[in-house]
Write a protein that holds these residues in place. Sequence first.
Motif, mmCIF file in Angstrom:
data_model
loop_
_atom_site.group_PDB
_atom_site.id
_atom_site.type_symbol
_atom_site.label_atom_id
_atom_site.label_comp_id
_atom_site.label_asym_id
_atom_site.label_seq_id
_atom_site.Cartn_x
_atom_site.Cartn_y
_atom_site.Cartn_z
ATOM 1 N N ILE A 12 3.224 -43.597 1.735
ATOM 2 C CA ILE A 12 2.177 -44.524 1.299
ATOM 3 C C ILE A 12 2.485 -45.002 -0.104
ATOM 4 O O ILE A 12 2.912 -44.216 -0.961
ATOM 5 N N ARG A 13 2.271 -46.288 -0.357
ATOM 6 C CA ARG A 13 2.387 -46.817 -1.716
ATOM 7 C C ARG A 13 1.004 -47.266 -2.189
ATOM 8 O O ARG A 13 0.336 -48.062 -1.529
ATOM 9 N N VAL A 14 0.601 -46.737 -3.327
ATOM 10 C CA VAL A 14 -0.711 -47.025 -3.904
ATOM 11 C C VAL A 14 -0.540 -47.912 -5.133
ATOM 12 O O VAL A 14 0.339 -47.664 -5.962
ATOM 13 N N LYS A 15 -1.368 -48.925 -5.223
ATOM 14 C CA LYS A 15 -1.393 -49.806 -6.402
ATOM 15 C C LYS A 15 -2.744 -49.646 -7.087
ATOM 16 O O LYS A 15 -3.780 -49.639 -6.428
ATOM 17 N N PHE A 16 -2.719 -49.510 -8.416
ATOM 18 C CA PHE A 16 -3.979 -49.378 -9.143
ATOM 19 C C PHE A 16 -3.909 -50.126 -10.469
ATOM 20 O O PHE A 16 -2.824 -50.468 -10.967
ATOM 21 N N SER A 17 -5.084 -50.387 -11.028
ATOM 22 C CA SER A 17 -5.175 -51.047 -12.336
ATOM 23 C C SER A 17 -5.690 -50.057 -13.366
ATOM 24 O O SER A 17 -6.333 -49.050 -13.036
ATOM 25 N N LYS A 18 -5.415 -50.385 -14.628
ATOM 26 C CA LYS A 18 -5.759 -49.475 -15.733
ATOM 27 C C LYS A 18 -6.198 -50.319 -16.922
ATOM 28 O O LYS A 18 -5.375 -51.031 -17.514
ATOM 29 N N ASP A 70 -2.513 -54.441 -14.518
ATOM 30 C CA ASP A 70 -3.074 -54.875 -13.240
ATOM 31 C C ASP A 70 -2.233 -54.374 -12.075
ATOM 32 O O ASP A 70 -2.572 -54.626 -10.925
ATOM 33 N N ALA A 71 -1.131 -53.697 -12.361
ATOM 34 C CA ALA A 71 -0.183 -53.369 -11.294
ATOM 35 C C ALA A 71 0.599 -52.098 -11.613
ATOM 36 O O ALA A 71 1.739 -52.151 -12.059
ATOM 37 N N GLU A 72 -0.023 -50.949 -11.369
ATOM 38 C CA GLU A 72 0.665 -49.660 -11.446
ATOM 39 C C GLU A 72 0.855 -49.137 -10.026
ATOM 40 O O GLU A 72 -0.010 -49.320 -9.167
ATOM 41 N N PRO A 97 -14.224 -44.907 -14.759
ATOM 42 C CA PRO A 97 -14.251 -46.301 -15.209
ATOM 43 C C PRO A 97 -12.936 -46.693 -15.887
ATOM 44 O O PRO A 97 -12.394 -45.947 -16.693
ATOM 45 N N GLY A 98 -12.436 -47.860 -15.531
ATOM 46 C CA GLY A 98 -11.185 -48.345 -16.094
ATOM 47 C C GLY A 98 -9.998 -48.197 -15.162
ATOM 48 O O GLY A 98 -8.974 -48.851 -15.353
ATOM 49 N N ILE A 99 -10.132 -47.336 -14.144
ATOM 50 C CA ILE A 99 -9.067 -47.154 -13.162
ATOM 51 C C ILE A 99 -9.611 -47.526 -11.784
ATOM 52 O O ILE A 99 -10.640 -47.008 -11.351
#
Length: 242
Positions: A12-18, A70-72, A97-99
């Motif tokens: 699985i590939r997960v994308k998250f923002s910070k 926007d793209a981790e 909050p923030g993630i």
Amino acid sequence: MSDPNQKKYIRIRVKFSKHGPVKYVGHLDMMRFFQKVIRRAGLDIRYSEGYSPHQIMSFASPLSVGAESDAEYFDMDMISSPEPDDALLKLNAQCVPGIKVLSYVRLPEGAPKAMAAVYASDYEIKLPGKRLDYAEDTETLNGLIEKYLSNPEIMITKKTKKGEREINIRPLIMKLEALQPNIVFARIRSGSENNLNVKTLAENFSRFCGVYEEDMLFGYTRKEVYYVRETAEGKRLCPLDM
């Protein structure tokens, strides 16, 4: 020859923002944070064997402390997996909050690992124009960028374990463009082989403009991370979320 009895896992590939104050949380602490998030979300992640088992996961490219994104990305091996929408709900319910987890993608068999695949990254750089003006308008700033990039060699001193050495960062700058009088878009090489730190680029460009001071505070936001895909038309950059 592969073992037909070997158990196959789901990658699985997960994308998250910070964003926000969590930008000051370092890379290792982010890894520990997501290990807890995955465990609390009840996801069936694979663990290593041995005396000290750990979750099988790897992050694509460390983000500098103080930068937003926007793209981790990170990859993980799953024994079983919920549907993407269900997984997003479970993961975001455990985030602070923030993630925010943005996507949860099942990778096809043979897909390159995120860490090894990284080729380039997009950034927005906020120049500290309130203290020292780079330009009065976007057109003037783009003129400075054009002069900067016209140099075939942009040399910096890089510190390594073996000492200092001079390197040319010009081949590592794929694109540089002013979006506003104090906002610059940069596409730069990333990854294990050829990597340019966005802070290094911002500081070097500021020195070229004659406005750099040691305590200047830049703003950095990573917008996307890319790998290279072979297509019928040739090689092209694609975001890591496939």
